[in-house]
Write a protein that holds these residues in place. Sequence first.
Motif, short mmCIF file in Angstrom:
data_model
loop_
_atom_site.label_atom_id
_atom_site.label_comp_id
_atom_site.label_asym_id
_atom_site.label_seq_id
_atom_site.Cartn_x
_atom_site.Cartn_y
_atom_site.Cartn_z
N ASN A 1 0.22 2.87 -6.90
CA ASN A 1 1.08 2.05 -7.73
C ASN A 1 2.24 2.24 -8.42
N ILE A 2 3.18 1.72 -8.33
CA ILE A 2 4.30 2.41 -8.95
C ILE A 2 3.71 1.57 -10.21
N HIS B 1 -3.72 4.75 -6.77
CA HIS B 1 -3.48 4.20 -5.91
C HIS B 1 -2.58 4.42 -4.82
N PHE C 1 0.19 -1.09 -0.05
CA PHE C 1 0.22 -0.08 -0.18
C PHE C 1 0.43 1.31 -0.24
N ASP D 1 -0.50 5.30 -9.97
CA ASP D 1 -0.79 5.73 -10.57
C ASP D 1 -2.44 5.94 -9.49
N GLN E 1 4.83 2.95 -1.26
CA GLN E 1 4.60 1.46 -1.65
C GLN E 1 5.94 0.77 -0.99
#
Lengths: 146, 784
Positions: free
Chosen positions: B697-698, B695, B50, B693, B105
Amino acid sequence: MRFSGTERIPATREQVWAFLTDPNAVAQCVPDVESLEVVDPTRFKAQVRAGIGPVRGKFGFDVAWQELTQPSRARMTAQGKTGGSAVTVDSAMDLSAASPGETDLAWSADVVVHGMIASVGARLLDGFAKKQTEQFFGCIRQKLTG
Amino acid sequence: MATTTTEQLGGYGQSVKRKEDPRFLRGKGTYIDDIKLPGMLYMDIVRSPFAHAKITNITTQPALDIPGVLAVITGKDLDAAGLAWMPTLMSDRQMVLPVDTVMYQMQEVAAVIADSRYAAADGAAAVEVDYEPLEVVVDPFKALQDDAPILRPDREIKSNRIFHWEAGDSAATDKAFAEADVVVEQDMYIPRIHVASIETCGCIAQVDEVSGKLTVWMTTQAPHAIRTVFSLVSGIPETKIRVISPDIGGGFGGKVPVYPGYVIAVVAALTTGKPVKWIEDRSENLQADSFARDYHMKARLAATQDGTIKALDVVTIADHGAFDAAANPSKFPAGLFSIATGSYDLETAHVEVDGVYTNKPPGGVAYRCSFRVTEAVHMIERMVDILADEIGADAAELRFKNFIQPDQFPYKSPTGWEYDSGNYPAALQKALDQIGYQDLLREQQEKRERGELMGIGISTFTEIVGAGPSNTFDILGIKMFDSAEIRIHPTGSAIVRIGVQTQGQGHETTFAQIVADELGLPVDNIIVEHGDTDTAPYGLGTYASRSTPTAGAATAMAARKIRAKAKELAAHLLEVSADDLEWVDHKFQVKGSPGSSKSMAEIAFAAYTNHPQGMEAGLEAVSYYDPPNLTFPFGAYICVVDIDRGTGMVKIRRFLAIDDCGTVINPMIVEGQIHGGLAMGMAPALLEEISYDEHGNIRGGTFMDYLLPTAMETPAWETGRTVTPSPHHPFGAKGVGESATVGAPPAIVNAVVDALSHLGVRHIDIPITPWKVYKILEEHGAAE
């Protein structure tokens, strides 16, 4: 990511409802389920072995029915995680009678992925989800037709 | 006696083959992962999926149940020892392991110690962590909005703004813009990129059970600074800490920060009493280690109608991620971004930068660049082209018109820098002549008439390197001098130890060449050591092209101290007064009597066997060099591209780099540095970008998505040189390692935009991917 679709199933709405809301029945159609534990009538846990491209692992899912309006609508949430990845699913199903012996199942799923499954598997996710969904509903059709 | 030439010695200007290469080419280098100690344990790290979440529970037992797993370390364990947080170089602090919240993350969450690397990895996979996701902020502009969650509630200031920094004259700049004939404005984004060095980061921590001394072999570009910081944080005296930076497989700024893994490995070694090795895998390196760039700039130029640039104004939002762990000198939160006026003589300028927290790994690594110079150069070189487009001027002519002229040096820039030297018109003219600029313009015109897309891009950049003078440059208070220690052995060979550390730059060769030339000893007789804090003199490390300007200068100064003593020894040997001697052809000879001379080898022998009464024996010296100013290498680059209208593919047909790094120690190594730098400049221009993104996320977390250039993508570089020695450096050198990385991207972008300018295209953000170009072609009806 949002996925949705409509499937016509050759069974009555009640039959489809009964199948989909019975964890032990529906688990037969979820690909790669290794174990299932029903916690109470609205919650169950599932161990699913999944592999998306180079990311592979055993996901532990906590699944809960958030809404059950028999026999027309249900909403389910699921949280799954494995080392380095996590996924949350918010899924809804609407059942309507297409004809006396047929039911239309309109479904949608909002899926959020975190971690390796997103950063490494992202480009494969759409195809993976499509394949899993097809297998799932193909299985339901087969079970309910049989 | 025969004359000893610089060529024979391997001194300044000689393409001496690299002394380090035989071991590298044979695979006999010693990198961290090559070191194996008896009884060594292995560490692997549990990381967060996360980008922002509360940790509600960590279950370690499943990991401890795995055979070979000995311990699991969590944030709570470190917190109990007061080590859950560590200071950054930028007066911020950073989690070593989180106690209750993850901020990005792939952040470290726990560490597993085991007796094999496999067991450690299995253990890391078995640790169960429960998270409660929190709102994620990936956009720095959103982070500054009032309703954004405060990402760092641990700080006193409840804001996601880390710092606000300005340079130049705001009022004068506003006035210049109000009075300007022409104003051009452009938003630009320099995306987040990663250094992606071949060797990932890692360390081995060992505690001697008798003396209690801690030895850490680690991938660091600044071993002494690390030792001091370790000592300050842990309270362990520096005599009981030894940091060794052995062969390093590329640094590029990415091995300046202290990563949590290093600290956890040290804790693990202290608690287990055994050596602990930690080596990142490629994904960890690419996804979690500190990043570079991530600058959102809004730039404006004010000019007269005939193209005289009057003023520059730049407003920047800098995404620093979750912790301000940038690797800048401490007084420069935005690095040397205020070099933004570049090679041009502007009346006034104002630049400002706001640093912002987001849910991303720390940013601000000086990726092969002297602290934000790449961003500044990209901006000004693009803006000059945009102005040229606005007023219909030739990009080369506009540059000639606005250059700081050779007779203006030393030149005081509107943002306060004093440029030491330069000759920008000469470099550009050489580049134009060498590439055949007028012919290219004619060819472009013909091709355009046939519907073919060809572009010519120019970048005439100025660098600012060699940090730096002690009155302004320090890291956590440690002044940014650097050092060298030279010891001449009785038989005329020498060992040189330097405060900087090589990660591939060739120091073992070039620093030996400095000594060879300054003392008249053959380069083969000189060995260079570095990277071990128990043996090397104190230095601040290698990054930002500072080695030659600082430690290189220290090496020359130490050699000159030796030469001064050698003169006394030579006088003793020749039975003359030292005043009667002169240093000619790398030896001391009696003035007017070339036959009477002593070589350094003869003098060195005497220093141990026949030194005069009253003089100390031996021949050695140490120098700590505090540079009086920075150095300002520069260059003129020209790129020629062809664009495929069917695919949007940009092909670099030619790329010419004319560089001026002052005095050149080793032309072959300089050329190698430029070739490597050009590849690393082309990469972000056309290929590399790390994005996230919504969220957190890479995207681009593997080399499948993060495109590094290979030999397939890399064109044949053309290089050339002008030489304008630095007036304040002992032998006139300026530093070269990063020039090409800094100068190349705008030349490429300017070429692509030039190819499309007749369609109305004025700017494209990097990386210029085929898809981006194809969409532009489609929009303008030019796609095939």
